[in-house]
Design a protein around this motif. Structure first.
Motif, short mmCIF file in Angstrom:
data_model
loop_
_atom_site.label_atom_id
_atom_site.label_comp_id
_atom_site.label_asym_id
_atom_site.label_seq_id
_atom_site.Cartn_x
_atom_site.Cartn_y
_atom_site.Cartn_z
N LEU A 40 0.83 -1.21 0.00
CA LEU A 40 0.00 0.00 0.00
C LEU A 40 0.87 1.26 0.00
N SER A 41 0.49 2.21 -0.85
CA SER A 41 1.22 3.47 -0.94
C SER A 41 0.24 4.61 -1.20
N ILE A 42 0.48 5.75 -0.54
CA ILE A 42 -0.29 6.97 -0.82
C ILE A 42 0.71 8.09 -1.08
N THR A 43 0.57 8.73 -2.21
CA THR A 43 1.44 9.85 -2.55
C THR A 43 0.59 11.05 -2.94
N ALA A 44 1.16 12.23 -2.80
CA ALA A 44 0.50 13.46 -3.23
C ALA A 44 1.54 14.33 -3.92
N GLU A 45 1.20 14.80 -5.11
CA GLU A 45 2.12 15.65 -5.85
C GLU A 45 1.35 16.79 -6.50
N GLU A 46 1.98 17.95 -6.56
CA GLU A 46 1.32 19.08 -7.20
C GLU A 46 1.02 18.76 -8.65
N THR A 47 -0.10 19.26 -9.13
CA THR A 47 -0.51 18.97 -10.49
C THR A 47 -1.16 20.20 -11.10
N GLN A 48 -1.49 20.09 -12.38
CA GLN A 48 -2.12 21.20 -13.09
C GLN A 48 -3.49 21.52 -12.47
N MET A 49 -3.81 22.78 -12.40
CA MET A 49 -5.10 23.19 -11.82
C MET A 49 -6.24 22.64 -12.66
N PRO A 50 -7.23 21.99 -12.04
CA PRO A 50 -8.36 21.44 -12.79
C PRO A 50 -9.26 22.55 -13.32
N GLU A 51 -10.19 22.16 -14.20
CA GLU A 51 -11.09 23.14 -14.81
C GLU A 51 -12.15 23.62 -13.82
N GLY A 52 -12.48 22.79 -12.85
CA GLY A 52 -13.50 23.17 -11.89
C GLY A 52 -13.55 22.19 -10.75
N LEU A 53 -14.46 22.45 -9.80
CA LEU A 53 -14.59 21.64 -8.60
C LEU A 53 -16.00 21.07 -8.50
N LEU A 54 -16.12 19.91 -7.86
CA LEU A 54 -17.45 19.43 -7.54
C LEU A 54 -18.13 20.43 -6.61
N PRO A 55 -19.40 20.69 -6.79
CA PRO A 55 -20.10 21.57 -5.83
C PRO A 55 -19.91 21.02 -4.41
N GLU A 56 -19.78 21.91 -3.46
CA GLU A 56 -19.45 21.50 -2.10
C GLU A 56 -20.47 20.52 -1.54
N MET A 57 -21.76 20.75 -1.84
CA MET A 57 -22.78 19.83 -1.33
C MET A 57 -22.64 18.44 -1.95
N ILE A 58 -22.40 18.39 -3.26
CA ILE A 58 -22.19 17.10 -3.93
C ILE A 58 -20.95 16.42 -3.38
N GLN A 59 -19.89 17.19 -3.22
CA GLN A 59 -18.64 16.65 -2.67
C GLN A 59 -18.90 16.00 -1.32
N ASP A 60 -19.57 16.72 -0.42
CA ASP A 60 -19.79 16.20 0.93
C ASP A 60 -20.72 14.99 0.91
N ASP A 61 -21.78 15.06 0.09
CA ASP A 61 -22.69 13.92 -0.01
C ASP A 61 -21.99 12.69 -0.58
N LEU A 62 -21.13 12.90 -1.57
CA LEU A 62 -20.39 11.79 -2.16
C LEU A 62 -19.45 11.16 -1.13
N ILE A 63 -18.69 11.99 -0.44
CA ILE A 63 -17.75 11.47 0.55
C ILE A 63 -18.48 10.72 1.65
#
Length: 488
Positions: free
Chosen positions: A301-324
């Protein structure tokens, strides 16, 4: 690179030669043209009756050998498709590239991809029976079913009257010395969130989080091993990231097959630039925590985080929270075992695929149970979880289980043949995986059915391998069983 041909030298030659030929034919689920044409050409070259039915199954018929005409007709069945799994760093196009199979000690495996022994050894063995002119057997029908791994569509589409045999030998089990007489049924759940993307916050930075190195495996055969589900584990981290680091979720992609435990998952998040140190510390802490929790079953098991190109947009906060919250709450893994057979899983679910795009989130869950009412219970659990989260939930592709018949004549024959060959009793089992027997048995009432095969480890993952010695035993057993086919 030219794939190795060393496996063709193994015994039994005809089976391994046919299996090598199959490794050269791309046959991922859903891409059936190449393998269909290959098998049709194979049957016609042998001057045997060969046709493709409306569901895409290939059927080849071979007459009984002299003196065996009064035996019951035997349907030898295996599925044409294979699970296309590779690690993210591996370059392989399953629609074009051959599988590079090689000998590794007592096993045959593939180079960083699934091997396709599930169900390629079954296919190769049936081809060898059709080719052979020195075997004794009654009337044979080879049934090569389409798209088993993605929904058993070939078996579901099989029409009554297509087949003539009275006995079905399913060659899709994965432990030599075991006879399967029952299996779980299943159903697919599809969960959908719809949305429009929110704009990016100024001053945020984007990171790609990668959770990799899990062993994954077959969601029927290995769901009881307690291995990590990449989707569940990455959402576990995302919930903390949102709460602690004010993160926003832009995209998620985890898993790619409904019947494989997801091994890898990837998310792109944005966080306020001033929180990046907290974020990286949280990723490192979570990796250490999960590595400790899963040290025995998923040591890679491995978890990594690296900076990446800025995405075009974000999931709406309510959708994000409901999904999580929905994914976090959703049942995954074993629900219960069969009380009469505590070593066998009765019911489970596999949160197999989570994927976002610019307008929606799609989640695919495969639910299995050998008890219909328990399958309905898990469906209700999943539906309730995601309805509360504001998503839509649909169920499709349901298929029946296969109820054991312990007084089966072919079971009696197969047990007797194994005892005489190997001076040992085969184990008679019920399997949690979804064999096609239940579906075929519903389409052809009265079939006497059994499932068996060689020893295949870690199917549906790049660790897939088949034990060489077990293939020889499996072949000898199949040949002997055909010779002892019951009389009509």
């Amino acid at each position: 690179m030219t794939p190795s041909r060393e496996i063709e030298k193994l015994e039994p030659h005809s089976v391994w030669q046919n299996f090598h030929s199959l490794t050269q034919v791309p046959r991922p689920s859903g891409k059936r043209d190449d393998i269909t044409n290959f098998l049709v050409d194979f049957g016609k070259t042998l001057h045997l009756e060969t046709f493709v039915d409306d569901a895409g199954n290939v059927i080849i018929r071979k007459p009984a050998t002299a003196g065996m005409e009064n035996c019951k007709g035997v349907i030898l069945q295996a599925h044409m498709d294979m699970v296309p799994q590779k690690n993210a760093a591996t370059k392989h196009d399953f629609e074009k590239d051959p599988i590079d199979a090689f000998i590794d000690g007592d096993w045959v495996r593939a180079n960083q991809t699934t091997l396709g022994a599930d169900n390629g050894i079954g296919l190769a063995s049936i081809m060898s029976v059709l080719q052979a002119n020195n075997l004794k057997h009654g009337p044979i029908e080879a049934l090569f079913t389409a798209d088993e791994e993605t929904g058993m569509y070939g078996a579901i589409g099989l029409k009554n009257g297509t087949l003539q045999g009275e006995i079905l030998l399913n060659l899709d089990s994965e432990e030599e010395g075991e006879l399967y007489v029952g299996c779980a049924g299943g159903i697919d759940a599809t969960v959908t969130f719809t949305h429009e993307l929110d704009p990016i916050y100024e001053g945020d930075v984007a990171y790609k989080i990668s959770l990799t190195g899990l062993r994954g495996g077959h969601s029927g055969l290995e769901i009881n091993l307690g291995r990590g589900n990449a989707n569940k584990l990455l959402f576990r981290l995302l919930k903390k990231t949102v709460a602690i680091c004010d993160a926003r979720l832009a995209s998620f992609e985890g898993g790619n097959l409904r019947n494989a435990i997801p091994r890898e998952a990837f998310a792109i998040v944005t966080i306020p630039e001033e929180r990046h140190t907290d974020f990286l510390q949280l990723v490192a802490q979570t990796e250490a925590l999960l590595k400790a929790e899963y040290a025995l079953v998923d040591p890679g098991l491995s978890i990594t985080a690296e900076e990446t190109q800025m995405p075009e947009g974000l999931l709406p906060e309510m959708i994000q929270d409901d999904l999580i919250n929905g994914v976090t709450a959703c049942h995954n893994g074993v629900l219960r075992n069969i009380p009469e057979m505590p070593e066998v899983v009765e019911a489970s679910s596999n949160l197999a695929i989570v994927k976002t795009d610019a307008t929606s989130v799609a989640i695919n869950i495969l639910i299995r149970s050998s008890v219909e009412s328990t399958k309905e219970e898990i469906c209700s659990m999943v539906e309730s979880t995601f309805l509360l989260a504001g998503a839509s939930v649909e169920f499709s592709g349901g298929y029946p289980g296969w109820q054991p018949r312990f007084d089966s004549p072919i079971l009696h024959t197969m047990k007797d043949v194994y005892q005489k060959l190997y001076n040992a009793e085969p184990e008679v089992k019920v399997i949690h995986a979804g064999l096609e027997c239940g579906i075929i048995g519903a389409a052809v009432p009265g079939l006497d059915m059994i499932s068996f095969g060689p020893t295949i480890s870690h199917p549906h993952s790049p660790d897939e391998k088949v034990e060489i010695a077990s293939v020889q035993k499996f072949w000898d057993y199949l040949v002997s069983a055909l010779e002892k086919t019951p009389i009509k």
